[in-house]
Design a protein around this motif. Sequence first.
Motif, PDB file in Angstrom:
ATOM      1  N   SER A 195       0.845  -1.183   0.000  1.00 40.10           N
ATOM      2  CA  SER A 195       0.000   0.000   0.000  1.00 40.10           C
ATOM      3  C   SER A 195       0.885   1.238   0.000  1.00 40.10           C
ATOM      4  O   SER A 195       1.983   1.234   0.568  1.00 40.10           O
ATOM      5  CB  SER A 195      -0.908   0.014   1.229  1.00 40.10           C
TER       6      SER A 195
ATOM      7  N   VAL B 162       0.532   5.897  -0.531  1.00 38.18           N
ATOM      8  CA  VAL B 162      -0.266   7.088  -0.797  1.00 38.18           C
ATOM      9  C   VAL B 162       0.012   7.554  -2.219  1.00 38.18           C
ATOM     10  O   VAL B 162       1.162   7.548  -2.686  1.00 38.18           O
ATOM     11  CB  VAL B 162       0.086   8.210   0.205  1.00 38.18           C
TER      12      VAL B 162
ATOM     13  N   LYS C 230      -5.625  10.012  -2.195  1.00 38.52           N
ATOM     14  CA  LYS C 230      -6.002   8.602  -2.318  1.00 38.52           C
ATOM     15  C   LYS C 230      -4.858   7.684  -1.900  1.00 38.52           C
ATOM     16  O   LYS C 230      -3.712   8.098  -1.775  1.00 38.52           O
ATOM     17  CB  LYS C 230      -6.410   8.286  -3.751  1.00 38.52           C
ATOM     18  N   VAL C 231      -5.209   6.439  -1.712  1.00 33.37           N
ATOM     19  CA  VAL C 231      -4.240   5.414  -1.377  1.00 33.37           C
ATOM     20  C   VAL C 231      -4.372   4.282  -2.386  1.00 33.37           C
ATOM     21  O   VAL C 231      -5.453   4.029  -2.916  1.00 33.37           O
ATOM     22  CB  VAL C 231      -4.446   4.899   0.072  1.00 33.37           C
ATOM     23  N   GLU C 232      -3.255   3.632  -2.654  1.00 31.85           N
ATOM     24  CA  GLU C 232      -3.242   2.473  -3.549  1.00 31.85           C
ATOM     25  C   GLU C 232      -2.971   1.220  -2.731  1.00 31.85           C
ATOM     26  O   GLU C 232      -2.078   1.201  -1.885  1.00 31.85           O
ATOM     27  CB  GLU C 232      -2.146   2.642  -4.598  1.00 31.85           C
TER      28      GLU C 232
ATOM     29  N   ASP D  33     -16.407   2.140  -2.957  1.00 31.74           N
ATOM     30  CA  ASP D  33     -16.046   3.021  -4.066  1.00 31.74           C
ATOM     31  C   ASP D  33     -14.535   2.984  -4.267  1.00 31.74           C
ATOM     32  O   ASP D  33     -13.790   3.740  -3.644  1.00 31.74           O
ATOM     33  CB  ASP D  33     -16.519   4.454  -3.779  1.00 31.74           C
ATOM     34  N   PHE D  34     -14.079   2.089  -5.114  1.00 32.12           N
ATOM     35  CA  PHE D  34     -12.654   1.981  -5.412  1.00 32.12           C
ATOM     36  C   PHE D  34     -12.475   1.500  -6.843  1.00 32.12           C
ATOM     37  O   PHE D  34     -13.379   0.918  -7.454  1.00 32.12           O
ATOM     38  CB  PHE D  34     -11.949   1.035  -4.432  1.00 32.12           C
ATOM     39  N   THR D  35     -11.301   1.743  -7.388  1.00 32.31           N
ATOM     40  CA  THR D  35     -11.001   1.334  -8.757  1.00 32.31           C
ATOM     41  C   THR D  35     -10.545  -0.131  -8.789  1.00 32.31           C
ATOM     42  O   THR D  35     -10.296  -0.737  -7.749  1.00 32.31           O
ATOM     43  CB  THR D  35      -9.903   2.209  -9.370  1.00 32.31           C
TER      44      THR D  35
ATOM     45  N   THR E  73      -7.560   1.552  -5.854  1.00 33.28           N
ATOM     46  CA  THR E  73      -7.298   2.888  -5.337  1.00 33.28           C
ATOM     47  C   THR E  73      -8.598   3.489  -4.808  1.00 33.28           C
ATOM     48  O   THR E  73      -9.669   3.288  -5.385  1.00 33.28           O
ATOM     49  CB  THR E  73      -6.707   3.808  -6.421  1.00 33.28           C
ATOM     50  N   PHE E  74      -8.503   4.236  -3.723  1.00 35.43           N
ATOM     51  CA  PHE E  74      -9.679   4.836  -3.102  1.00 35.43           C
ATOM     52  C   PHE E  74      -9.238   5.977  -2.193  1.00 35.43           C
ATOM     53  O   PHE E  74      -8.048   6.119  -1.863  1.00 35.43           O
ATOM     54  CB  PHE E  74     -10.468   3.796  -2.301  1.00 35.43           C
ATOM     55  N   VAL E  75     -10.191   6.790  -1.807  1.00 36.56           N
ATOM     56  CA  VAL E  75      -9.901   7.930  -0.938  1.00 36.56           C
ATOM     57  C   VAL E  75      -9.592   7.433   0.468  1.00 36.56           C
ATOM     58  O   VAL E  75     -10.399   6.744   1.104  1.00 36.56           O
ATOM     59  CB  VAL E  75     -11.097   8.907  -0.901  1.00 36.56           C
ATOM     60  N   TRP E  76      -8.406   7.793   0.957  1.00 39.87           N
ATOM     61  CA  TRP E  76      -7.978   7.413   2.309  1.00 39.87           C
ATOM     62  C   TRP E  76      -6.766   8.273   2.664  1.00 39.87           C
ATOM     63  O   TRP E  76      -5.931   8.552   1.787  1.00 39.87           O
ATOM     64  CB  TRP E  76      -7.628   5.922   2.364  1.00 39.87           C
TER      65      TRP E  76
END
Length: 229
Positions: free
Chosen positions: A160, A162, A167-169, A196-198, A213-216
Amino acid sequence: MKKHILTLTSLLFAAFGARAAFTIEPAMVMMFADRGEKATFMELVHTGGGPAAVQFTVLERVLDMDGVLVKEGAARSTDFVVHPAEVILFPNERATVQIQYRGKGKITADRAYVLYSQEVPLEMDEEEPGVGMSVKMLTNYYTVIALETGKPGKPVFVSSKVIDGGKVEVIAENRGTGRVPMDRMSLIIGNKVITDFTGKSNSIMPGTQRRLTFVWPRAVAANEIKFVY
């Protein structure tokens, strides 16, 4: 209704100028390897225009880290035989095509391939009737051929970091022998459920990785995240 299944060479003395349209049923071809299935059928349905000449090729299926099909440079698979490999589909008709798995060895994990169906209308060369042909590509389809074992997938945290945009991966790997369907996947971090993530395009196949990836606000650790599906 009478069905016409012809080889493309039989069109040397015919000219089909009208644009044709067709669909393929079902949208995904499945074989249950755990039940010994090694053959299945699909149907082409003519949906408009003139006669359609359609060719079939089975390709190796490669997905990128985001789960998107890589079309360029896809290798032809020798694990399948499609019969017939070429079909002439006339207006308002259907044609049945058989797909047979001829791969060697026992299937111990889920696999997926791509059936590439391409429309190839043939037009006569006006200067030399009955001899020359010009080929123009029109419609094509990429249909998934899935070999199912009935075994479970096992998504595992790999890394993982940033990334831009707050967002974080997260990189996950399927270390099971079954596919991990992404249409039902949720991520749980602490007491928060994230949907909600890619990376939701296509299942994660055994032995492959997927980027989510998603907002975090920060990178996450392996013991913080759960993959639920």
